[in-house]
Structures are given as structure tokens and as C-alpha cells.
Design a protein around this motif. Structure first.
Motif, short mmCIF file in Angstrom:
data_model
loop_
_atom_site.label_atom_id
_atom_site.label_comp_id
_atom_site.label_asym_id
_atom_site.label_seq_id
_atom_site.Cartn_x
_atom_site.Cartn_y
_atom_site.Cartn_z
N LYS A 548 97.71 4.05 34.85
CA LYS A 548 98.22 3.70 36.18
C LYS A 548 99.74 3.85 36.23
O LYS A 548 100.30 4.34 37.22
CB LYS A 548 97.81 2.28 36.54
CG LYS A 548 96.32 2.12 36.81
CD LYS A 548 95.97 0.69 37.18
CE LYS A 548 94.48 0.55 37.47
NZ LYS A 548 94.11 -0.84 37.86
N ARG A 551 100.47 7.57 36.40
CA ARG A 551 100.24 8.10 37.75
C ARG A 551 101.40 7.75 38.68
O ARG A 551 101.81 8.56 39.50
CB ARG A 551 98.96 7.50 38.33
CG ARG A 551 97.68 8.11 37.84
CD ARG A 551 96.51 7.57 38.65
NE ARG A 551 95.27 8.24 38.31
CZ ARG A 551 94.20 8.28 39.09
NH1 ARG A 551 94.24 7.68 40.27
NH2 ARG A 551 93.10 8.89 38.73
N LEU A 552 101.89 6.55 38.54
CA LEU A 552 103.00 6.10 39.38
C LEU A 552 104.22 6.98 39.16
O LEU A 552 104.91 7.38 40.12
CB LEU A 552 103.32 4.64 39.04
CG LEU A 552 104.20 3.84 40.00
CD1 LEU A 552 103.63 3.81 41.41
CD2 LEU A 552 104.37 2.42 39.45
N ASN A 603 92.32 12.46 36.79
CA ASN A 603 93.77 12.41 37.01
C ASN A 603 94.32 13.78 37.38
O ASN A 603 95.28 13.88 38.15
CB ASN A 603 94.50 11.87 35.79
CG ASN A 603 95.88 11.37 36.14
OD1 ASN A 603 96.03 10.36 36.82
ND2 ASN A 603 96.92 12.10 35.71
N LYS A 668 99.43 -7.66 43.80
CA LYS A 668 99.17 -6.98 45.05
C LYS A 668 100.31 -7.24 46.03
O LYS A 668 100.93 -8.30 46.01
CB LYS A 668 97.85 -7.47 45.65
CG LYS A 668 96.62 -7.08 44.84
CD LYS A 668 95.35 -7.58 45.52
CE LYS A 668 94.11 -7.14 44.72
NZ LYS A 668 92.85 -7.62 45.36
N ASP A 683 95.99 6.63 47.49
CA ASP A 683 95.95 5.24 47.01
C ASP A 683 95.78 5.28 45.49
O ASP A 683 95.94 6.34 44.87
CB ASP A 683 94.87 4.42 47.73
CG ASP A 683 93.45 4.84 47.38
OD1 ASP A 683 93.26 5.74 46.52
OD2 ASP A 683 92.51 4.27 47.96
N GLU A 684 95.41 4.14 44.90
CA GLU A 684 95.34 4.10 43.44
C GLU A 684 94.21 4.96 42.88
O GLU A 684 94.23 5.33 41.70
CB GLU A 684 95.18 2.67 42.96
CG GLU A 684 93.85 2.02 43.35
CD GLU A 684 93.65 0.68 42.70
OE1 GLU A 684 94.24 0.46 41.62
OE2 GLU A 684 92.93 -0.15 43.27
N GLN A 685 93.23 5.31 43.71
CA GLN A 685 92.07 6.04 43.24
C GLN A 685 92.16 7.55 43.46
O GLN A 685 91.64 8.32 42.67
CB GLN A 685 90.81 5.51 43.94
CG GLN A 685 90.49 4.07 43.65
CD GLN A 685 90.14 3.83 42.20
OE1 GLN A 685 89.58 4.69 41.54
NE2 GLN A 685 90.49 2.66 41.69
N ASN A 703 97.51 -2.30 45.89
CA ASN A 703 97.14 -2.83 44.58
C ASN A 703 98.25 -2.66 43.55
O ASN A 703 99.15 -1.82 43.72
CB ASN A 703 95.87 -2.14 44.08
CG ASN A 703 94.63 -2.65 44.78
OD1 ASN A 703 94.54 -3.83 45.11
ND2 ASN A 703 93.68 -1.76 45.02
N LEU A 705 100.39 -1.47 40.38
CA LEU A 705 100.57 -0.20 39.67
C LEU A 705 99.92 0.95 40.44
O LEU A 705 99.11 1.70 39.91
CB LEU A 705 99.99 -0.28 38.25
CG LEU A 705 100.56 -1.37 37.35
CD1 LEU A 705 99.87 -1.37 36.00
CD2 LEU A 705 102.06 -1.19 37.17
N SER A 706 100.30 1.08 41.70
CA SER A 706 99.69 2.13 42.50
C SER A 706 100.67 2.70 43.51
O SER A 706 101.72 2.11 43.80
CB SER A 706 98.45 1.60 43.23
OG SER A 706 98.82 0.66 44.23
N THR A 707 100.31 3.86 44.01
CA THR A 707 101.05 4.53 45.08
C THR A 707 100.15 4.61 46.30
O THR A 707 98.96 4.92 46.19
CB THR A 707 101.46 5.95 44.66
OG1 THR A 707 102.27 5.88 43.48
CG2 THR A 707 102.22 6.66 45.76
#
Length: 713
Positions: A548, A551-552, A603, A668, A683-685, A703, A705-707
Motif C-alpha cells: 500500500k 502504491r501511494l 498492482n 481513515k 481508490d485503494e483497490q 481508507n 494508505l491509499s490514493t
């Protein structure tokens, strides 16, 4: 080889050198008497007497001043009674401004130029007394036809070979300071295996059948750079590529891995990148081309700058093969709407004392520190003196040759902070004349070379060179923590950071640059730890959390203003197993791991989605800071989070407003926006141009650790 004339013919004279165009220093083996000094005279090999006076006298040393500047190319002697010594040329002379003024040659005919009827040869060697061409039709033999060259203007030596000399091989031999030296032509375009000799040939016979024209033109502000090494990308055992480790491996189509995913060229196409940046493809000295499987190197050991590397060719022995296969690779990438950037190394050479530069004009091509030693800002033993006129000319000639002969689309300048500003300005000027949208980028690090920092192409001088883009390390390090401190943490770790640095990076670093297109944003490259390896060593947590954070970081690079740069394999958490400097590690460490690519294909799809989102709307790549400041609005957030809106940007794409949120915290975050129909595309997914879901703007939960990217039509 001819016997050179001895520098010292008798015993009293120890050493005689011309240290500048008017000054001769003579050392003696014993004290000399005044009556001996009165018998001194200087004559050239044409029996011309040189007028001088004695400036200073020491016990066993004299300084003589010439009344007229010394003319290079002649052999002159200092005679004392019956003793006679050849006047040698000191390396200090070639580093004077007067040397550059007198011997700078602006012509475009250096090197070998082949025609079926005749071949011309031109070599710049002003301090040489003789130059010979060693010509043979046997690449591995030592039986040569020896052809003397004629000295012409500005220290250029020439000859013309009448007749057809295609596929003949050649070297040079020069007489300097009484010593014969053998060298290859620095402008050589074709080579035998390991660059043993240069080859004469017809460049047109190495061209592809067609140089494709892009069907989808890309400007620099649209660029998304993907850095790879030819061998890394093609060598994998189960990648479906036949020509492993070769230029040809990147021309193969419809290749798939053992797991059935696209590989090679088709993999690059489907990523959505615009430019492929190749680690050096010019000839380098650290891999035996005849036994290339036994050695590995990134290629930052340049030997011949104008000729391609032979270890990537299917036949390194034939001078044509490496050219034709590299050109075919570039043409194939162009056919698939992928531009090509070459990594070039004009900051040092492989082995200074063995280099053709040092053999042909000793002391000229390299910087010298005040202590008289070679400058070593590069850390590899030598720094090219790019500020000298013929070094600058060599660089400009070389870059424009690759641009025209290989139709490349840009250059990455390794350790560009070593190179002087004027040279880079001239490079940019000549490149822009030939290909206005060529992308020029480099490492603007301030390194300890023997040339003033304010005159070098460093990051601090970027506004002076608006045609060049620079790798921006502040944004890199504020995202992931210092590159040079493995446990240091950055924004993606949730660490306390300088948010102004992070925000500046998102804006494209307006305090550093003339335009956002000068900002190259990245979090990993071929050197130093991969981001995954750094995360493994800077955190003690589950891999799912590290992914995560990873990804960020990629999202920050791809959704900020400026030019994003991705390291090959970054999209599947590339690892080099902790090797920080894998320049000569084996294939196991460096190879593009197609099995890992399959394992983390989710990913890969996420990064592809981010690329698609960036390309879908011009607001992510605005051309001026004025436009960026007009449209960006920072949103109020709590610690560990950064959010902004690109407002009223419908003129750049179908979305009117765009909101981007980076949540690096473990909590969050709640956001409320204007009412209306908002679509979430990241989103995170997942990241997708097909909206993931919609909301009415009343409330959005982001959420940890997400973008998140939300858009409004």
C-alpha cells in the motif's frame, strides 16, 4: 612501428618541455655555467631558428621565453653545445585558453566518411608530429598498410583513400613527444568485437526498411518515461523472448511468459508509457562481447561514444550487425508509438590512461584539480573537461549523430552536474533544431569536480537551461525518505515531513524550474535501492502494508505536475534483493522478473490505470506554472494526508473538476465536497477510466494508505 627520435641525445640535458606557447622549461642533470648558457639555441626540424630570451636561471633549471608563439606539429630541439633534446609538449599547454583559440576546429568532417569511390579520414591531433592510418582487411591481424596523414588546419590530419574500402578495418598511430601511440578513432561509427579496431562501412546498409512516423504525437508535457536495461528486460528464462539479452529481443512480437502474460514489446505497449529510456547502448568496456553471458554491467563505462555496444548484438564481430539491430529495435518501438531516450555518459571514460582521447591529445580531455591530479567528481577516477572547446564539440557532434542516424527522441545525461552549462545549452540548441520535441533530461547533482558550480548544469542552475529537465531529489526523498539512509522514512511511511516540499513536488517545483516540464519525478531508478527493498529495510510490517505504501508513492509520481519517471518493474514491486548498486551483479539480481510480474499483476493493472487517468486529462500535465496556480486548490486535511482540487479544468479534458487525495496515515479520513455527481476513478483497490463508483459529494471516506481520485463532469 617506426623508431621515434630520442628526446635526449646526450647527458647534460635532463628534460625540456613547452609549458605554454611562449615558455620552455629546461632541466639539467648538473649545474651549468654561464658560457654554456650563452651557447643555447633552438631549431626546428626544418632548420628554422626560434628566437628567445632567458627569463630565469636556477642551479640546474632554465626558463626560456619565445618571442613568437610556438607552432605545434613541428619537432624542435634545444641545443647546448653538443647536447640536443627534443622539446616535448607539456599537458599544461593543451589546457590553456590560447590552445583552444588556436586549435578549435569547427568542421563537420572528423572521423571516417565512406563513399564507394573514396573514403576521407580526418583526425584532430594538434600536438602530434606524425599521424599514420593502419589499414587492413583482417580484423584480427597485425599486417597493416601504413598510410601517412597530412597535417592541415587547426591540427587536423587528413588523407583520402581512393577506391572502395568497405569492410576494411583501421586504427591510428600518432607520434607525440617522441613516443608512438596507438588509438582508435574517437569518431568511429563501426567496430569489431570489443572495439579492437574500427571498421569502414556504408551506414545506409544498416538502416531499417522504414523509419516509422508516430501516429500519436507526444509532447514533452505528455511524457511518461520507463527506464530499462536491454539485457535485464529480455534475459528472463521464461519470458517467451528468443533473442535474450539482445537488441532483437525488443523487436519480437506476440511474446508471452510461461504464465501466459504479455512480455517484451507487447508488455511495454499495454502499460501506456510514452518513452522508453535505455541504459547506455553505446560501446562500453566492462563486458567481453565475445563471452557476454559471463559478465554483466549497466554500461556506464564508455569507450567508443559513436558506436553501439556489441554484447547486445547477435554478431559482435561484424561491424554492421550492432548498428542494424539497434536501428531495427528503435524503428519497431516507433512503429508501436513508443519514443526512445538514450542514456549517455559524457562525464567520464572507462579507463582514462588507455582512452583514445588521452592517446591522441594527452592532457586535453580531462579536468585537473589544483593539486595537479585528475579531477574525480564522478567517483570513477576522471572527469571529462566538457568546458574545453573540442570536448564540447565532440559531445554536440555525438548527440546530433545519434539523433539523426538512429532517429532517437531524447537523451538522459548521466551525472549532468559534471557538464558545464554552455555545453548543455549548445546540445539543447542543436537538438531542438533537428527535433523540437526531443526530451533532454539529466542528473543535476552538485559533484566535487574541478570546475565552478555556478558554471555547471546542476539543479541549482536549472532556470538558466529551460530546455533541460532535471531529476528532482527533494520530492523523491520527501516521499520515501532519504535515498542514502536506508532506514529513513518519508510521507508514505506516515513520518513527519516538510509538507511544503511535498506540495512543491505536486506543483512541479516552481521554485526550481522555469516550467513544470523541467521536473522529472521518480521514487526509484536503476541505481540505489528499489523502493520495495527500501520499504523492507525501513519498516517492520506485513508485506500487504508495504504494498500500500508502494502504491501511494507511484500514485504521487503519476498524479503530480511535471514528467513522471518509472523504473522497469516498479509496477510489480521490483526487488534486487537488497543490492543497492547492482551495476555488475549477475542476471539473477538484475533481470526483469516476469514471475513476480505475474504474481503482482493486480498492482501492474493499478499502475496502468494511474497512467490511463493521467493521460486522459491535461490537468495532470499543465504546461505552465501560471495555469497550475490558476486551477489548483489545496484542501484542508489532517496530519499524514495531502489533498487538492484541480478546479474548472474542463478545457483540458472531459472532467470539470478533479480531486486527488493521498492518505499516508493509518487512519481513515473523511471529506465533504460540493454537492453533485462525483465519480471515483482511483481508490485503494483500482484505477480505471470506467468509474469505480459515484457519490453525491456529501461525504467521502478515504481508507488508510491509499490514493483517491474523484472527478466531476
Amino acid at each position: 612501428m617506426d623508431q621515434a627520435k630520442p628526446l635526449i641525445s646526450q647527458t647534460i640535458l635532463k628534460n625540456v618541455q613547452l609549458i605554454d606557447f611562449f615558455t620552455i622549461e629546461a632541466e639539467f642533470k648538473k649545474n651549468i655555467e654561464m658560457e654554456d648558457i650563452n651557447s643555447l639555441h633552438i631549431k626546428s626540424d626544418t632548420h628554422q631558428q626560434l628566437s628567445f630570451f632567458i627569463e630565469s636561471i636556477g642551479a640546474n633549471r632554465l626558463i626560456l621565453k619565445l618571442e613568437e608563439p610556438y607552432i605545434l606539429g613541428q619537432i624542435s630541439y634545444l641545443q647546448l653545445n653538443e647536447d640536443k633534446a627534443v622539446i616535448g609538449i607539456s599537458p599544461t599547454l593543451v589546457r590553456t585558453e590560447l590552445f583552444d583559440q588556436l586549435y578549435y576546429y569547427p568542421g563537420d568532417d572528423l572521423g571516417v566518411h565512406y563513399h564507394k569511390e573514396k573514403t576521407s579520414v580526418a583526425v584532430w591531433a594538434p600536438t602530434a608530429n606524425e599521424v599514420k592510418l593502419l589499414l587492413t582487411n583482417d580484423w584480427n591481424g597485425d599486417k597493416n598498410q601504413i598510410i601517412p596523414l597530412i597535417r592541415t588546419e587547426k591540427g587536423v590530419w587528413r588523407t583520402t583513400l581512393e577506391g572502395d574500402f568497405e569492410l576494411f578495418f583501421y586504427q591510428l598511430e600518432v607520434l607525440i613527444n617522441g613516443e608512438w601511440r596507438k588509438a582508435n578513432d574517437p569518431y568511429a561509427k563501426m567496430l569489431t568485437v570489443n572495439g579492437q579496431k574500427a571498421m569502414i562501412g556504408d551506414l545506409r546498409k544498416t538502416d531499417p526498411n522504414d523509419w516509422p512516423v508516430y501516429s500519436l504525437p507526444v509532447t514533452n508535457q505528455d511524457a511518461i518515461i520507463y527506464e530499462l536495461h536491454i539485457r535485464d528486460f529480455t534475459i528472463g528464462r521464461n519470458n517467451g523472448i528468443v533473442a535474450k539479452g539482445k537488441y532483437e529481443g525488443l523487436t519480437e512480437k506476440n511474446t508471452v511468459t510461461i504464465q501466459g502474460i504479455r512480455s517484451g514489446l507487447d508488455y511495454l505497449k499495454q502499460l501506456g508509457i510514452t518513452h522508453v529510456e535505455f541504459l547506455p547502448v553505446n560501446d562500453f568496456g566492462s563486458v567481453d562481447e565475445a563471452n557476454w553471458q559471463k559478465q554483466y554491467n549497466w554500461g556506464y563505462d564508455p569507450v567508443h561514444y559513436f558506436a553501439p555496444e556489441g554484447s547486445y548484438a547477435t554478431d559482435p564481430y561484424h561491424g554492421y550487425t550492432r548498428l542494424s539491430e539497434l536501428k531495427e529495435m528503435i524503428a519497431t518501438l516507433h512503429q508501436n508509438n513508443l519514443k526512445v531516450i538514450l542514456d549517455v555518459v559524457f562525464n567520464h571514460v572507462y579507463i582514462q590512461e588507455q582512452s583514445d582521447f588521452e592517446q591522441l591529445v594527452p592532457g586535453y580531455y580531462f579536468r585537473i584539480s589544483p593539486n595537479g591530479q585528475l579531477s574525480n567528481g564522478t567517483g570513477v577516477g576522471n572527469d571529462l573537461a566538457t568546458e574545453r572547446k573540442m570536448v564540447r564539440k565532440f559531445i554536440v557532434d555525438c548527440v546530433t549523430y545519434w539523433l539523426e542516424e538512429y532517429d532517437v527522441d531524447g537523451f538522459r545525461f548521466d551525472l549532468m552536474g559534471i557538464i558545464d552549462i554552455e555545453t548543455m545549452k549548445q546540445v539543447a540548441c542543436q537538438v531542438r533544431k533537428r527535433k523540437p520535441n526531443a526530451l533532454l533530461l539529466g542528473e543535476g547533482w552538485d559533484l566535487a569536480t574541478a570546475y565552478p558550480v555556478e558554471k555547471r548544469a546542476t539543479l541549482s542552475q536549472a532556470k538558466q537551461i529551460p530546455d533541460l529537465a532535471f531529476f528532482e531529489d527533494n520530492f523523491r526523498d520527501v516521499i520515501k525518505g532519504s535515498t542514502f539512509a536506508i532506514t529513513a522514512q518519508g510521507f508514505i511511511h506516515g513520518a513527519q515531513i516538510d509538507m511544503q516540499l511535498l506540495m512543491s513536488g505536486v506543483l512541479g517545483n516552481p521554485e526550481l524550474f522555469h516550467s513544470p516540464q523541467q521536473a522529472i519525478h521518480y521514487v526509484e531508478a536503476h541505481d540505489n535501492h528499489t523502493l520495495w527493498d527500501k520499504l523492507e529495510r525501513s519498516t517492520k510490517e506485513d508485506n500487504s502494508i508495504r504494498m500500500k505504501r508502494h502504491r501511494l508513492a507511484s500514485a504521487l509520481v503519476l498524479l503530480s505536475q511535471g514528467i513522471p519517471f518509472l523504473h522497469a518493474g516498479q509496477e510489480f514491486f521490483r526487488t534486487k534483493y537488497g543490492d543497492e548498486n547492482s551495476y555488475n551483479a549477475d542476471d539473477f539480481i538484475n533481470q526483469f522478473d516476469w514471475e513476480r510480474c505475474y504474481e503482482y499483476r493486480g498492482n501492474v493493472e493499478f499502475v496502468k490505470g494511474l497512467i490511463a487517468v493521467r493521460k486522459a486529462h491535461g490537468a495532470f500535465r499543465l504546461p505552465t506554472y501560471k495555469q497550475i496556480f490558476e486551477h489548483i486548490k489545496w484542501l484542508k486535511t489532517s496530519e499524514g494526508c495531502l489533498a487538492f482540487m484541480l478546479k474548472e479544468v474542463e478545457q483540458y479534458g472531459e472532467w470539470k473538476d478533479i480531486i486527488v487525495i493521498f492518505n499516508a496515515s493509518m487512519h481513515k479520513k473523511q471529506f465533504s465536497f460540493d454537492y453533485g455527481n462525483w465519480q471515483v476513478v482511483v481508490d485503494e483497490q483500482a484505477a480505471s477510466l470506467i468509474p469505480l463508483y459515484t457519490f453525491n459529494g456529501e461525504s467521502l471516506e478515504v481508507n488508510p494508505l491509499s490514493t483517491v481520485v474523484c472527478v466531476k463532469l
